[in-house]
Design an enzyme around this catalytic site. Sequence first.
Site, PDB file in Angstrom:
ATOM      1  N   PHE A   1      -2.884  10.465  11.826  1.00 53.80           N
ATOM      2  CA  PHE A   1      -2.841  10.159  10.398  1.00 53.80           C
ATOM      3  C   PHE A   1      -3.574  11.252   9.629  1.00 53.80           C
ATOM      4  O   PHE A   1      -4.362  12.016  10.197  1.00 53.80           O
ATOM      5  CB  PHE A   1      -3.490   8.799  10.120  1.00 53.80           C
ATOM      6  CG  PHE A   1      -2.526   7.651  10.182  1.00 53.80           C
ATOM      7  CD1 PHE A   1      -2.069   7.035   9.032  1.00 53.80           C
ATOM      8  CD2 PHE A   1      -2.062   7.184  11.401  1.00 53.80           C
ATOM      9  CE1 PHE A   1      -1.179   5.976   9.081  1.00 53.80           C
ATOM     10  CE2 PHE A   1      -1.172   6.133  11.461  1.00 53.80           C
ATOM     11  CZ  PHE A   1      -0.728   5.521  10.302  1.00 53.80           C
TER      12      PHE A   1
ATOM     13  N   GLN B   1      -7.794   4.638  -4.987  1.00 55.34           N
ATOM     14  CA  GLN B   1      -6.852   5.459  -4.221  1.00 55.34           C
ATOM     15  C   GLN B   1      -5.406   5.185  -4.630  1.00 55.34           C
ATOM     16  O   GLN B   1      -5.002   4.038  -4.786  1.00 55.34           O
ATOM     17  CB  GLN B   1      -6.998   5.171  -2.726  1.00 55.34           C
ATOM     18  CG  GLN B   1      -6.109   6.043  -1.849  1.00 55.34           C
ATOM     19  CD  GLN B   1      -6.426   5.886  -0.379  1.00 55.34           C
ATOM     20  OE1 GLN B   1      -5.990   4.934   0.261  1.00 55.34           O
ATOM     21  NE2 GLN B   1      -7.199   6.822   0.169  1.00 55.34           N
TER      22      GLN B   1
ATOM     23  N   HIS C   1      -1.764   5.864  -3.138  1.00 57.44           N
ATOM     24  CA  HIS C   1      -1.063   6.273  -1.920  1.00 57.44           C
ATOM     25  C   HIS C   1       0.045   7.253  -2.298  1.00 57.44           C
ATOM     26  O   HIS C   1       0.782   7.020  -3.250  1.00 57.44           O
ATOM     27  CB  HIS C   1      -0.468   5.058  -1.211  1.00 57.44           C
ATOM     28  CG  HIS C   1      -0.119   5.320   0.218  1.00 57.44           C
ATOM     29  ND1 HIS C   1       0.968   6.092   0.578  1.00 57.44           N
ATOM     30  CD2 HIS C   1      -0.706   4.929   1.380  1.00 57.44           C
ATOM     31  CE1 HIS C   1       1.035   6.157   1.899  1.00 57.44           C
ATOM     32  NE2 HIS C   1       0.033   5.464   2.405  1.00 57.44           N
TER      33      HIS C   1
ATOM     34  N   LEU D   1       4.684   0.101  -0.441  1.00 63.31           N
ATOM     35  CA  LEU D   1       4.159   1.141   0.439  1.00 63.31           C
ATOM     36  C   LEU D   1       5.208   1.634   1.432  1.00 63.31           C
ATOM     37  O   LEU D   1       5.835   0.851   2.137  1.00 63.31           O
ATOM     38  CB  LEU D   1       2.953   0.595   1.205  1.00 63.31           C
ATOM     39  CG  LEU D   1       2.346   1.505   2.274  1.00 63.31           C
ATOM     40  CD1 LEU D   1       1.770   2.755   1.627  1.00 63.31           C
ATOM     41  CD2 LEU D   1       1.267   0.763   3.049  1.00 63.31           C
TER      42      LEU D   1
ATOM     43  N   GLU E   1       1.997   5.784   5.681  1.00 70.18           N
ATOM     44  CA  GLU E   1       1.643   7.133   6.122  1.00 70.18           C
ATOM     45  C   GLU E   1       2.216   7.418   7.502  1.00 70.18           C
ATOM     46  O   GLU E   1       2.342   8.578   7.909  1.00 70.18           O
ATOM     47  CB  GLU E   1       0.122   7.273   6.127  1.00 70.18           C
ATOM     48  CG  GLU E   1      -0.356   8.690   6.279  1.00 70.18           C
ATOM     49  CD  GLU E   1      -1.822   8.827   5.868  1.00 70.18           C
ATOM     50  OE1 GLU E   1      -2.527   9.611   6.524  1.00 70.18           O
ATOM     51  OE2 GLU E   1      -2.245   8.161   4.912  1.00 70.18           O
TER      52      GLU E   1
ATOM     53  N   ARG F   1      -5.075  11.499   1.718  1.00 72.47           N
ATOM     54  CA  ARG F   1      -4.163  10.908   0.732  1.00 72.47           C
ATOM     55  C   ARG F   1      -4.364  11.439  -0.679  1.00 72.47           C
ATOM     56  O   ARG F   1      -3.398  11.620  -1.421  1.00 72.47           O
ATOM     57  CB  ARG F   1      -4.323   9.384   0.752  1.00 72.47           C
ATOM     58  CG  ARG F   1      -3.756   8.768   2.002  1.00 72.47           C
ATOM     59  CD  ARG F   1      -4.027   7.292   2.083  1.00 72.47           C
ATOM     60  NE  ARG F   1      -3.376   6.720   3.249  1.00 72.47           N
ATOM     61  CZ  ARG F   1      -3.539   5.472   3.646  1.00 72.47           C
ATOM     62  NH1 ARG F   1      -4.333   4.666   2.962  1.00 72.47           N
ATOM     63  NH2 ARG F   1      -2.911   5.016   4.723  1.00 72.47           N
TER      64      ARG F   1
ATOM     65  N   HIS G   1      -3.084   1.970  -4.513  1.00 70.28           N
ATOM     66  CA  HIS G   1      -3.085   1.414  -3.154  1.00 70.28           C
ATOM     67  C   HIS G   1      -4.381   0.713  -2.761  1.00 70.28           C
ATOM     68  O   HIS G   1      -4.340  -0.379  -2.210  1.00 70.28           O
ATOM     69  CB  HIS G   1      -2.807   2.551  -2.167  1.00 70.28           C
ATOM     70  CG  HIS G   1      -2.677   2.116  -0.744  1.00 70.28           C
ATOM     71  ND1 HIS G   1      -1.759   1.162  -0.334  1.00 70.28           N
ATOM     72  CD2 HIS G   1      -3.342   2.508   0.382  1.00 70.28           C
ATOM     73  CE1 HIS G   1      -1.863   0.983   0.971  1.00 70.28           C
ATOM     74  NE2 HIS G   1      -2.813   1.783   1.428  1.00 70.28           N
TER      75      HIS G   1
ATOM     76  N   ARG H   1     -10.445   7.175   1.012  1.00 66.68           N
ATOM     77  CA  ARG H   1     -10.309   6.526   2.312  1.00 66.68           C
ATOM     78  C   ARG H   1      -9.261   7.231   3.155  1.00 66.68           C
ATOM     79  O   ARG H   1      -8.161   7.509   2.692  1.00 66.68           O
ATOM     80  CB  ARG H   1      -9.908   5.053   2.128  1.00 66.68           C
ATOM     81  CG  ARG H   1      -9.636   4.358   3.454  1.00 66.68           C
ATOM     82  CD  ARG H   1      -9.355   2.897   3.276  1.00 66.68           C
ATOM     83  NE  ARG H   1      -8.065   2.605   2.687  1.00 66.68           N
ATOM     84  CZ  ARG H   1      -6.897   2.633   3.329  1.00 66.68           C
ATOM     85  NH1 ARG H   1      -6.856   3.020   4.599  1.00 66.68           N
ATOM     86  NH2 ARG H   1      -5.784   2.302   2.720  1.00 66.68           N
TER      87      ARG H   1
END
Length: 598
Positions: A127, A247, A249, A259, A262, A293, A363, A404
């Site tokens: 990730f 955040q 996304h 979503l 990722e 991100r 997100h 994050r």
Amino acid sequence: MTAALHIAATLRCDVLIIGAGGAALRCAAEVLEQMPGASVYALTKVSHPQKSHTSTAQGGLAAVDPRDPLDSTLFHMFDTWKGSDCTADQNVVKLICESAWEQILWLENRGMHFSRDREGRLSKRTFGGHTRNFGEASVYRAVFEADRTGKGIMDTSWGETLKNGIRFFNQCIAVELLIKDRRCGGCIAFKQKDGQFVKILAKATVIATGGSGQVFRVTTNCRQNTGDGLALALQAGLPIMDPEAVQFHPTGIVGPGILASETLRSVGGILRNRDLEPFMVNYAPKMKELAPRDLVARAIESEIREGRGIVNPDHNIPHVWIDLRHLSDDVHEKQIPEVSSFFKRYVNLDTKKDLCPVRPSNHYHMGGIPTNAFGEVQDGDQQIIGGLYAVGECAAASFHGFNRLGTNSILELITMGKLVAERLIPYIKEEYGKHQDIAGDRFAARFSTYMEATGSESVGLIRNAMRTMMTEKVSVFRTEKTMNEAIEDLAESYERAHRAPLACRDLAMNQELLNRWELDNLLMVAMAISQAALHRKESRGAHFRDDYPERKDEFNYHTLASMVSFPTVEIGRREIDMSLFAAGGEHHEKFDYIERKY
């Protein structure tokens, strides 16, 4: 009307958990394992715990297998610190990263169906921002259950709590914390089905209400994520920490904003602009699509701002493409089946054949109710509120700082859920953990205001306008001008809300009443976000200011935002824990305020 809003009953329990998502259930499961026979109550706003937002988490959770020759817990700690833009608390980073693999084993031993490779070992995927050798190359660190990992965690934890005797209160909200002399004795709760207010006295109270994504119009969050826990804390005179750290996304599906995990980039998806150019090499030459991100979200927004986006004809929204056409059928069918189905269901596209439209979508809230490393809630003077804990997205210990990393959220849920349980068990066993009956004196006046309002305003229209405004003015890119406009707009919306009457004035099953309560919560959280973002005259992680594009050392601290009365927000600070750097051991220099390049 105030007299009619009375307490219908008083209940007592050992542990009260406000929320029933992943963090709440992991905490409850640990309490019930270690204290058989304990009375644990969990309030959930939705109709069933399985409707909690944790169930929608897709990609995986980061945890270093101690037998992995290519990875180490130290690398995970470094990635988390660097990814946070040097704002995570290092004591918390160390505690969670070192606890991670133990929690993977806990889940697996209780039946979670982690995906496995052909040799029968736990499969792993990479990730954004997760590396080996302090940024040398991407690392495979996240274990997962296909692309529905959150559902696996919920199924497993829910089963553990059920078999050990938890009591759920479905469609039940906490409307006031009972705090006196820096001690919490429970809450006033509203049972929506019955239309009744009840006092729940608890030896320990855990806030686990999840996120606040509904502050924004374009969001990956479920309908119920309205920042209720943050508003509950603000109304009790407690601060929230780093509210400006929101955040976005990079890959929300254009239209619904849902979503697109990722995972799509971890398995090889490529972001392309209008001319089908793979543009991430221009923004993160080494990590490309696997940069953190915040960097990817800004890269996409920059492509769109500079005219290299594509305008979606159905929604009139500019976007970029994510290209999955080159991936094998095995990847499509075994690793990303659910996300592929989202594109088919919501935008009628086949990920094997079509380019898929994405753009940043709100997100996750890195900020939240301030706690120490063990989930104990702190006030504005950083003194512990006895018997009060916070865990999950509504809390800020702080593991994530200002950005994050993917897969670190559900890792935090299960590790901190356990740590909070271990912290509160000794507390409730001691004499000072006995029930304390505190009178609730704010909920009746608040709900009376809702029921007695007159005028011609509409709760739904105010809410929709506010969410659109926040998406436009306090989003991926921010400026002093747009945030001042947002603050003025929020103040006006708050006044308008008081002129929004309810068509139905019954208490039982009154969705309109719930919407009015949520609107207050959203406005409070939005104001805290906007005021804190205005105060922080720098760019750090997900908080990016066009007018102050560089990170500044003078802002090397956590923001504490307290709401004296709407719209007045007082700004304080909490120092960032630098214990890994201060320890002076091998590689300690990696935990200084380092440059953030990918």
